[in-house]
Design a protein around this motif. Structure first.
Motif, PDB file in Angstrom:
ATOM      1  N   ALA A  56      20.419 -59.622  57.405  1.00  0.00           N
ATOM      2  CA  ALA A  56      20.267 -59.997  58.813  1.00  0.00           C
ATOM      3  C   ALA A  56      20.569 -61.475  59.010  1.00  0.00           C
ATOM      4  CB  ALA A  56      18.861 -59.677  59.304  1.00  0.00           C
ATOM      5  N   ILE A  57      21.752 -61.772  59.510  1.00  0.00           N
ATOM      6  CA  ILE A  57      22.174 -63.151  59.741  1.00  0.00           C
ATOM      7  C   ILE A  57      22.964 -63.233  61.044  1.00  0.00           C
ATOM      8  CG2 ILE A  57      22.293 -63.775  57.297  1.00  0.00           C
ATOM      9  CD1 ILE A  57      25.312 -63.406  57.449  1.00  0.00           C
ATOM     10  N   LYS A  58      23.140 -64.454  61.509  1.00  0.00           N
ATOM     11  CA  LYS A  58      24.006 -64.720  62.647  1.00  0.00           C
ATOM     12  C   LYS A  58      25.040 -65.754  62.227  1.00  0.00           C
ATOM     13  CE  LYS A  58      24.121 -66.183  67.491  1.00  0.00           C
ATOM     14  NZ  LYS A  58      23.357 -66.765  68.615  1.00  0.00           N
ATOM     15  N   SER A  75      30.437 -65.378  68.133  1.00  0.00           N
ATOM     16  CA  SER A  75      29.421 -65.184  67.101  1.00  0.00           C
ATOM     17  C   SER A  75      29.331 -63.713  66.769  1.00  0.00           C
ATOM     18  CB  SER A  75      28.053 -65.711  67.562  1.00  0.00           C
ATOM     19  OG  SER A  75      27.535 -64.900  68.598  1.00  0.00           O
ATOM     20  N   ILE A  76      28.823 -63.453  65.569  1.00  0.00           N
ATOM     21  CA  ILE A  76      28.548 -62.091  65.163  1.00  0.00           C
ATOM     22  C   ILE A  76      27.191 -62.086  64.475  1.00  0.00           C
ATOM     23  CG2 ILE A  76      29.849 -62.377  63.023  1.00  0.00           C
ATOM     24  CD1 ILE A  76      30.482 -59.368  63.208  1.00  0.00           C
ATOM     25  N   ASP A  81      18.552 -53.376  61.066  1.00  0.00           N
ATOM     26  CA  ASP A  81      18.594 -51.915  61.139  1.00  0.00           C
ATOM     27  C   ASP A  81      19.990 -51.356  60.913  1.00  0.00           C
ATOM     28  OD1 ASP A  81      19.886 -52.581  63.468  1.00  0.00           O
ATOM     29  OD2 ASP A  81      18.733 -51.236  64.756  1.00  0.00           O
ATOM     30  N   GLY A  82      20.970 -52.222  60.588  1.00  0.00           N
ATOM     31  CA  GLY A  82      22.325 -51.756  60.320  1.00  0.00           C
ATOM     32  C   GLY A  82      23.247 -51.777  61.510  1.00  0.00           C
ATOM     33  N   HIS A  83      22.882 -52.498  62.563  1.00  0.00           N
ATOM     34  CA  HIS A  83      23.749 -52.671  63.725  1.00  0.00           C
ATOM     35  C   HIS A  83      24.237 -54.122  63.795  1.00  0.00           C
ATOM     36  CE1 HIS A  83      21.886 -48.875  64.901  1.00  0.00           C
ATOM     37  NE2 HIS A  83      22.898 -48.704  65.729  1.00  0.00           N
ATOM     38  N   PHE A  84      25.334 -54.329  64.492  1.00  0.00           N
ATOM     39  CA  PHE A  84      25.845 -55.683  64.710  1.00  0.00           C
ATOM     40  C   PHE A  84      25.980 -55.933  66.198  1.00  0.00           C
ATOM     41  CE2 PHE A  84      29.774 -53.184  64.758  1.00  0.00           C
ATOM     42  CZ  PHE A  84      30.460 -53.722  65.828  1.00  0.00           C
ATOM     43  N   LEU A  85      25.994 -57.215  66.565  1.00  0.00           N
ATOM     44  CA  LEU A  85      26.246 -57.633  67.944  1.00  0.00           C
ATOM     45  C   LEU A  85      27.255 -58.764  67.917  1.00  0.00           C
ATOM     46  CD1 LEU A  85      25.462 -57.392  70.989  1.00  0.00           C
ATOM     47  CD2 LEU A  85      23.889 -59.293  70.574  1.00  0.00           C
ATOM     48  N   ILE A 139      29.899 -56.768  72.088  1.00  0.00           N
ATOM     49  CA  ILE A 139      30.274 -55.537  71.391  1.00  0.00           C
ATOM     50  C   ILE A 139      29.148 -55.201  70.425  1.00  0.00           C
ATOM     51  CG2 ILE A 139      31.968 -54.388  69.907  1.00  0.00           C
ATOM     52  CD1 ILE A 139      34.016 -56.484  70.853  1.00  0.00           C
ATOM     53  N   TYR A 140      28.683 -53.958  70.493  1.00  0.00           N
ATOM     54  CA  TYR A 140      27.543 -53.528  69.675  1.00  0.00           C
ATOM     55  C   TYR A 140      27.930 -52.286  68.902  1.00  0.00           C
ATOM     56  CZ  TYR A 140      22.843 -51.699  68.650  1.00  0.00           C
ATOM     57  OH  TYR A 140      21.722 -51.195  68.031  1.00  0.00           O
ATOM     58  N   GLY A 141      27.580 -52.263  67.628  1.00  0.00           N
ATOM     59  CA  GLY A 141      27.913 -51.094  66.826  1.00  0.00           C
ATOM     60  C   GLY A 141      27.156 -51.096  65.517  1.00  0.00           C
ATOM     61  N   THR A 142      27.611 -50.303  64.577  1.00  0.00           N
ATOM     62  CA  THR A 142      26.969 -50.200  63.273  1.00  0.00           C
ATOM     63  C   THR A 142      27.828 -50.871  62.209  1.00  0.00           C
ATOM     64  OG1 THR A 142      27.998 -48.060  62.818  1.00  0.00           O
ATOM     65  CG2 THR A 142      25.846 -48.041  63.904  1.00  0.00           C
ATOM     66  N   TYR A 143      27.198 -51.226  61.112  1.00  0.00           N
ATOM     67  CA  TYR A 143      27.946 -51.771  59.977  1.00  0.00           C
ATOM     68  C   TYR A 143      27.428 -51.172  58.679  1.00  0.00           C
ATOM     69  CZ  TYR A 143      24.031 -54.962  58.889  1.00  0.00           C
ATOM     70  OH  TYR A 143      22.805 -55.492  58.553  1.00  0.00           O
TER      71      TYR A 143
END
Length: 353
Positions: A56-58, A75-76, A81-85, A139-143
Motif C-alpha cells: 500500500a503506497i502512493k 499519481s497512482i 485490498d488489491g485495488h488502485f486509484l 481511474i479505479y481498478g484492481t492490481y
C-alpha cells in the motif's frame, strides 16, 4: 460525504413557524440517546492486515519520461485490498479551478453522503472491472503483485518500481496500455507500517447501518435509520409529536436509498473512496487529527462547479473500533433565522469487502 440535509429542514420549519416548548420539556428532549454518543475511550480494533497491506503506497509523479509521451497520471495509489486509484492530469486542472476559493470551516460538513455539486459522478466499467470516475478525473481498478515491486493493473498497464521498499524519490517503469515503456520519477508515500491507528483504519469497510437523530433549538423531532441487508437498503423513520406538528414526513429525514454509501475504503496515504448504491463513486481525503481520542478529519480535495464559500470543506468525526467493527460518530450544526439545527449521525461498518 453527506449532502447538507439541513437545508430542507430549515425551509420546512421556517415556513411553519417554531412551536415553543417550556424549558423543562426542552431540557428533557435535548438529552441525546446513548447510541448517538461515542465512548470516552479510544481503543484499537483487532483486524488483520489485508492481502496487499505491504504494497500500500502512493506514487506522485515528479518527472514523466523524456517529454515525448503524454502524461497519463499525476499519481497512482495501491490500496491494501488489491485495488488502485489513479489521479489523472484532468483532476489537477479541476483542482486549480478552485484555487483562491475561501471557505469557513467549522466542522459541520458530514461524510459518506453525496455532495450536491454539479460534478458528474457517472462511471464506466470495462471488461476487467476498471472504473472511470468523474468523467476521467480518476481511474479505479484492481492490481496483482507479479513479484516484489512489479504490479499488473486491470487497465492493462504495468508498474515496475526499481527502488522497491523505500520512501522518498524513486524511479519506476510504467508500461501503458499500448505497450510503451515510460521511465518516471516519483515521490513515494508509505505510512502503513509504523502507526497502529492507520493499520486498523486503512482497509475496505462495508457500511452496515447509518442512524440519524435530528434536533431544532434543542428539541428532538426525528430519527432515521438505513441499513444494508443482502445487497438491499432498508430504512425506518420515527417522527416525534413536534416533528409531526411541523408537518415533516419521512422523505424529509433521510436521503434516497440510492444515495447510501455501502462501502468505503481508507488508504494509508490519506485517501478514502465512497461507493454508492446507484453506482456513483466519490473521492475524499483524510488524516488523523487526534489519535489519542480517535478524531478523524475528512475533506474533499476540490469541488467542481461550486465556487461559493457557503460550504465547509472538512468534517471532524469520532472513530470507535470494536473488534472487527468500526463506528463513526458525527455531530454537526447549522443555524438559520434564529434556529439552531443539530444532526447526530452514527455509521457502523464491518471490516470486509
Amino acid at each position: 460525504m453527506r449532502r447538507n440535509i439541513l437545508y430542507s429542514l430549515i425551509i420546512a420549519i421556517a415556513s411553519l413557524g417554531f412551536v415553543a416548548c417550556d424549558s423543562d420539556d426542552n431540557e428533557k428532549q435535548s438529552q441525546f440517546p446513548d447510541g448517538a454518543k461515542p465512548s470516552t475511550e479510544f481503543t484499537l480494533g483487532n483486524n488483520a492486515d489485508e492481502q496487499y497491506a505491504k504494497d500500500a503506497i502512493k506514487m506522485d509523479v515528479k518527472t514523466w519520461g523524456d517529454g515525448k509521451t503524454e502524461q497519463e497520471f499525476n499519481s497512482i495509489e495501491l490500496f491494501a485490498d488489491g485495488h488502485f486509484l489513479i489521479t489523472t492530469p484532468k483532476a489537477k486542472k479541476a483542482q486549480q479551478q478552485t484555487v483562491g476559493v475561501t471557505r469557513q470551516a467549522d466542522g459541520s460538513t458530514a461524510i459518506f453522503k453525496k455532495h450536491g455539486t454539479e460534478r458528474m459522478k457517472t462511471r464506466a466499467v470495462d471488461a476487467e472491472g476498471t472504473i472511470i470516475i468523474d468523467n476521467g478525473l480518476y481511474i479505479y481498478g484492481t492490481y496483482t503483485r507479479v513479484k516484489d515491486g512489479v504490479y499488473q493493473l486491470s487497465n492493462q498497464t504495468t508498474i515496475r518500481i526499481k527502488d522497491n521498499g523505500i520512501t522518498g524519490y524513486a524511479t519506476i517503469t510504467y508500461t501503458n496500455s499500448f505497450g510503451v515503456d515510460i521511465t518516471i520519477v516519483v515521490d513515494i508515500d508509505f505510512q502503513y507500517k509504523p502507526d497502529p491507528a492507520i493499520r486498523q483504519l486503512c482497509r475496505s469497510w462495508r457500511m452496515d447501518s447509518s442512524e440519524t437523530w435530528l434536533y431544532a433549538n434543542g428539541v428532538y423531532f426525528a430519527y432515521g435509520k438505513q441499513w444494508l441487508n443482502l445487497g438491499r437498503v432498508y430504512q425506518e423513520v420515527t417522527l416525534s409529536p413536534e416533528g409531526k406538528q411541523w408537518d415533516f414526513d419521512e422523505d424529509d429525514i433521510l436521503d434516497d436509498k440510492d444515495d447510501y454509501c455501502y462501502r468505503t475504503i481508507f488508504s494509508p496515504c490519506g485517501t478514502f473512496v465512497c461507493f454508492y448504491m446507484d453506482g456513483d463513486v466519490e473521492i475524499g481525503r483524510w488524516e488523523w487529527k487526534d489519535t489519542n481520542y480517535g478524531i478523524l478529519r475528512c475533506w474533499e480535495p476540490f469541488e467542481i462547479g461550486d465556487y461559493d464559500d457557503d460550504d465547509d470543506d472538512y468534517a471532524d468525526v469520532t472513530v470507535r473500533f470494536d473488534g472487527k467493527k468500526m463506528r463513526i460518530y458525527q455531530d454537526y450544526m447549522d443555524d438559520e433565522d434564529d434556529f439552531l439545527f443539530r444532526v447526530l449521525n452514527v455509521s457502523e461498518f464491518s471490516a470486509r469487502y
